[in-house]
Design an enzyme around this catalytic site. Structure first.
Site, PDB file in Angstrom:
ATOM      1  N   LYS A 104     -91.013   0.917 -41.380  1.00  0.00           N
ATOM      2  CA  LYS A 104     -89.525   1.214 -40.945  1.00  0.00           C
ATOM      3  C   LYS A 104     -89.167  -0.544 -41.022  1.00  0.00           C
ATOM      4  O   LYS A 104     -90.006  -1.337 -40.289  1.00  0.00           O
ATOM      5  CB  LYS A 104     -89.370   1.885 -39.816  1.00  0.00           C
ATOM      6  CG  LYS A 104     -88.240   2.176 -39.250  1.00  0.00           C
ATOM      7  CD  LYS A 104     -87.975   2.959 -38.150  1.00  0.00           C
ATOM      8  CE  LYS A 104     -88.206   2.263 -36.783  1.00  0.00           C
ATOM      9  NZ  LYS A 104     -87.686   2.852 -35.552  1.00  0.00           N
TER      10      LYS A 104
ATOM     11  N   LYS B 218     -86.605  -4.468 -35.597  1.00  0.00           N
ATOM     12  CA  LYS B 218     -86.469  -5.568 -34.858  1.00  0.00           C
ATOM     13  C   LYS B 218     -87.746  -6.083 -34.183  1.00  0.00           C
ATOM     14  O   LYS B 218     -87.925  -7.241 -33.833  1.00  0.00           O
ATOM     15  CB  LYS B 218     -85.585  -5.536 -33.557  1.00  0.00           C
ATOM     16  CG  LYS B 218     -84.138  -5.008 -34.188  1.00  0.00           C
ATOM     17  CD  LYS B 218     -83.328  -4.775 -32.559  1.00  0.00           C
ATOM     18  CE  LYS B 218     -82.266  -3.962 -32.799  1.00  0.00           C
ATOM     19  NZ  LYS B 218     -81.612  -3.218 -31.911  1.00  0.00           N
TER      20      LYS B 218
ATOM     21  N   LYS C 121     -94.717   2.569 -29.712  1.00  0.00           N
ATOM     22  CA  LYS C 121     -94.394   1.604 -28.833  1.00  0.00           C
ATOM     23  C   LYS C 121     -95.520   1.238 -28.025  1.00  0.00           C
ATOM     24  O   LYS C 121     -95.511   0.034 -27.575  1.00  0.00           O
ATOM     25  CB  LYS C 121     -93.100   1.587 -28.290  1.00  0.00           C
ATOM     26  CG  LYS C 121     -91.873   1.570 -29.291  1.00  0.00           C
ATOM     27  CD  LYS C 121     -90.822   1.328 -28.689  1.00  0.00           C
ATOM     28  CE  LYS C 121     -89.453   1.022 -29.607  1.00  0.00           C
ATOM     29  NZ  LYS C 121     -88.282   1.008 -29.208  1.00  0.00           N
TER      30      LYS C 121
HETATM   31  P1  TYM Z   1     -82.070   1.110 -31.874  1.00  0.00           P
HETATM   32  O1  TYM Z   1     -81.448   0.210 -31.078  1.00  0.00           O
HETATM   33  O2  TYM Z   1     -83.455   1.123 -32.412  1.00  0.00           O
HETATM   34  O3  TYM Z   1     -81.256   1.391 -33.363  1.00  0.00           O
HETATM   35  C1  TYM Z   1     -79.587   1.670 -33.149  1.00  0.00           C
HETATM   36  C2  TYM Z   1     -79.569   2.464 -34.438  1.00  0.00           C
HETATM   37  O4  TYM Z   1     -79.846   1.975 -35.712  1.00  0.00           O
HETATM   38  C3  TYM Z   1     -80.872   3.098 -36.389  1.00  0.00           C
HETATM   39  N1  TYM Z   1     -81.898   2.434 -37.076  1.00  0.00           N
HETATM   40  C4  TYM Z   1     -82.197   2.575 -38.526  1.00  0.00           C
HETATM   41  N2  TYM Z   1     -81.585   3.241 -39.364  1.00  0.00           N
HETATM   42  C5  TYM Z   1     -82.147   3.394 -40.684  1.00  0.00           C
HETATM   43  N3  TYM Z   1     -83.188   2.501 -40.918  1.00  0.00           N
HETATM   44  C6  TYM Z   1     -83.915   1.698 -39.991  1.00  0.00           C
HETATM   45  N4  TYM Z   1     -84.838   0.920 -40.450  1.00  0.00           N
HETATM   46  C7  TYM Z   1     -83.165   1.683 -38.687  1.00  0.00           C
HETATM   47  N5  TYM Z   1     -83.599   1.037 -37.316  1.00  0.00           N
HETATM   48  C8  TYM Z   1     -82.798   1.500 -36.620  1.00  0.00           C
HETATM   49  C9  TYM Z   1     -81.109   3.641 -35.233  1.00  0.00           C
HETATM   50  O5  TYM Z   1     -81.631   5.039 -35.751  1.00  0.00           O
HETATM   51  C10 TYM Z   1     -80.298   3.950 -34.439  1.00  0.00           C
HETATM   52  O6  TYM Z   1     -79.144   4.841 -34.716  1.00  0.00           O
HETATM   53  N6  TYM Z   1     -83.040   4.889 -28.961  1.00  0.00           N
HETATM   54  C11 TYM Z   1     -81.757   4.200 -29.815  1.00  0.00           C
HETATM   55  C12 TYM Z   1     -80.594   3.859 -28.847  1.00  0.00           C
HETATM   56  C13 TYM Z   1     -80.090   4.942 -28.062  1.00  0.00           C
HETATM   57  C14 TYM Z   1     -79.253   5.797 -28.516  1.00  0.00           C
HETATM   58  C15 TYM Z   1     -78.806   6.567 -27.528  1.00  0.00           C
HETATM   59  C16 TYM Z   1     -78.654   6.405 -29.961  1.00  0.00           C
HETATM   60  C17 TYM Z   1     -80.005   5.034 -26.706  1.00  0.00           C
HETATM   61  N7  TYM Z   1     -79.114   5.907 -26.110  1.00  0.00           N
HETATM   62  C18 TYM Z   1     -78.053   7.669 -27.449  1.00  0.00           C
HETATM   63  C19 TYM Z   1     -77.850   7.508 -29.811  1.00  0.00           C
HETATM   64  C20 TYM Z   1     -77.542   8.110 -28.640  1.00  0.00           C
HETATM   65  C21 TYM Z   1     -82.374   3.162 -30.413  1.00  0.00           C
HETATM   66  O7  TYM Z   1     -83.173   2.508 -29.805  1.00  0.00           O
HETATM   67  O8  TYM Z   1     -81.793   2.745 -31.308  1.00  0.00           O
END
Ligand code: TYM
Length: 332
Positions: A196, A199, A113
């Site tokens: 991947k 967004k 990032k």
């Molecule tokens: P975020 O917002 O990027 O994504 C949310 C969830 O979606 C999953 N994900 C995917 N799974 C499979 N293939 C993909 N291409 C894909 N893109 C996203 C992510 O693995 C995630 O589970 N840091 C985290 C948010 C967060 C969090 C937490 C998660 C903040 N605090 C505490 C668990 C526990 C994030 O940016 O997810």
């Protein structure tokens, strides 16, 4: 016996996409029966990268609506936005003082990032995994359903829990376990099977959003990158064909089948036959979700009330844990 506690979060940075849905949200829905579930729209994580304030507020409501539309029951699970519960920020500060620079320097998501311009990245982006550990541990959650890409952050959360316990000589924080479930733990871009689905990809053609119409979905799948070879006869063949593997994985996950089932069903057929079936499946699976999300978004009063009630319940769980954390640290 008390049910084990699940915590997970999603960033309100634009719409949810199929990767979020298949990698995480769908599993969140399934876990509600057997776990005490806390699901969080992580608006504080979102601002580690600049967000226009009006867009952030809109996305927070839209993502909440999508979660409810996908099957998160806010009267059962705790559903709220992160900034409403102060325990996240307070615990994160303590974790900033537990985690080591060297640990954070190894985080691949920060490297991706921040890109080449590390000096210009926000301090929040660097400390992001500490806040994520705080999200989970502020509730002493033991299970964290996420996609594959969050595995490294979860390992860091375990390290933080262990170091805190060791440094202070307590057994206060559990080491949380990732739950990486289903066929589609890492959904890839429709334009490049080695990247991947995300967004932040500049091309909207690379992802299927949970707000896309049936026509959008049809067009994106039709244009999805493929290779010139015939459809595979065996699962092994997919290992060297990232685009085909990705489309097969998505199709399998959407239909609750295995990739082997999809290989067997389409061996000897054309990509066009497969894409037609995939489109039908994606539209029939996502269409009702999108319609329900749009209905909910039209009533922001309801969404705000859900988030408020969720935050109250989250606070009630987090407050005594935070009080104990502070006592352990020596805050009077
Ligand atoms: P975020 O917002 O990027 O994504 C949310 C969830 O979606 C999953 N994900 C995917 N799974 C499979 N293939 C993909 N291409 C894909 N893109 C996203 C992510 O693995 C995630 O589970 N840091 C985290 C948010 C967060 C969090 C937490 C998660 C903040 N605090 C505490 C668990 C526990 C994030 O940016 O997810």
């Amino acid at each position: 016996m008390a049910k084990p506690r699940v915590f997970s979060g999603v960033q309100p940075t634009g719409n949810l996409h199929l990767g979020n849905y298949l990698g995480a949200i769908r599993n969140w829905v399934g876990l509600q029966a057997d776990y005490e579930c806390i699901y969080c729209v992580v608006d504080m994580h979102a601002i580690t990268i600049w967000q226009d304030p009006a867009d952030l507020a809109r996305a927070t409501r839209e993502v909440t609506a999508s979660l409810i539309a996908a099957g998160i029951d806010p009267t059962h699970s705790v559903l709220f936005n992160q900034s409403k519960v102060a325990a996240h920020a307070e615990t994160a500060w303590i974790f900033n003082c537990v985690a080591r620079m060297g640990w954070l320097n190894r985080m691949t998501q920060f490297k991706e990032k921040a890109g080449k311009d590390r000096e210009n990245a926000s301090v929040g982006l660097f400390a992001y995994p500490n806040l994520m550990a705080a999200d989970i541990l502020a509730y002493q959650a033991t299970h964290v359903p996420v996609g594959e890409d969050q595995k490294q952050h979860l390992e860091l959360a375990r390290d933080i829990a262990q170091k805190f316990n060791f440094d202070y000589g307590v057994e206060h924080f559990p080491a949380p376990e990732p739950l990486i479930l289903g066929e589609a733990t890492r959904v890839m871009s429709l334009r490049d099977g080695t990247k991947k689905m995300s967004k932040s990809d500049a091309s909207d053609q690379s992802r299927i959003n949970l707000t896309d119409s049936a026509d959008d979905i049809e067009l994106k799948i039709r244009r999805a990158k493929t290779d010139p070879a015939a459809l595979p006869e065996t699962v092994e063949e997919l290992e060297t064909r990232p685009e085909a593997r990705n489309l097969y994985t998505i199709h399998a996950a959407l239909g609750d089948e295995s990739v082997a089932d999809v290989v067997a069903a389409f061996a000897g057929k054309q990509f066009s036959d497969f894409k037609k079936a995939m489109t039908e499946r994606a539209v029939s699976r996502l269409g009702p979700l999108t319609a329900e999300m749009r209905r909910l978004v039209a009533d922001p009063g309801y969404i705000d009330q859900v988030l408020r009630a969720g935050a109250e319940r989250a606070n009630a769980i987090a407050e005594p844990i935070l009080a104990e954390t502070k006592r352990i640290v020596g805050f009077i």
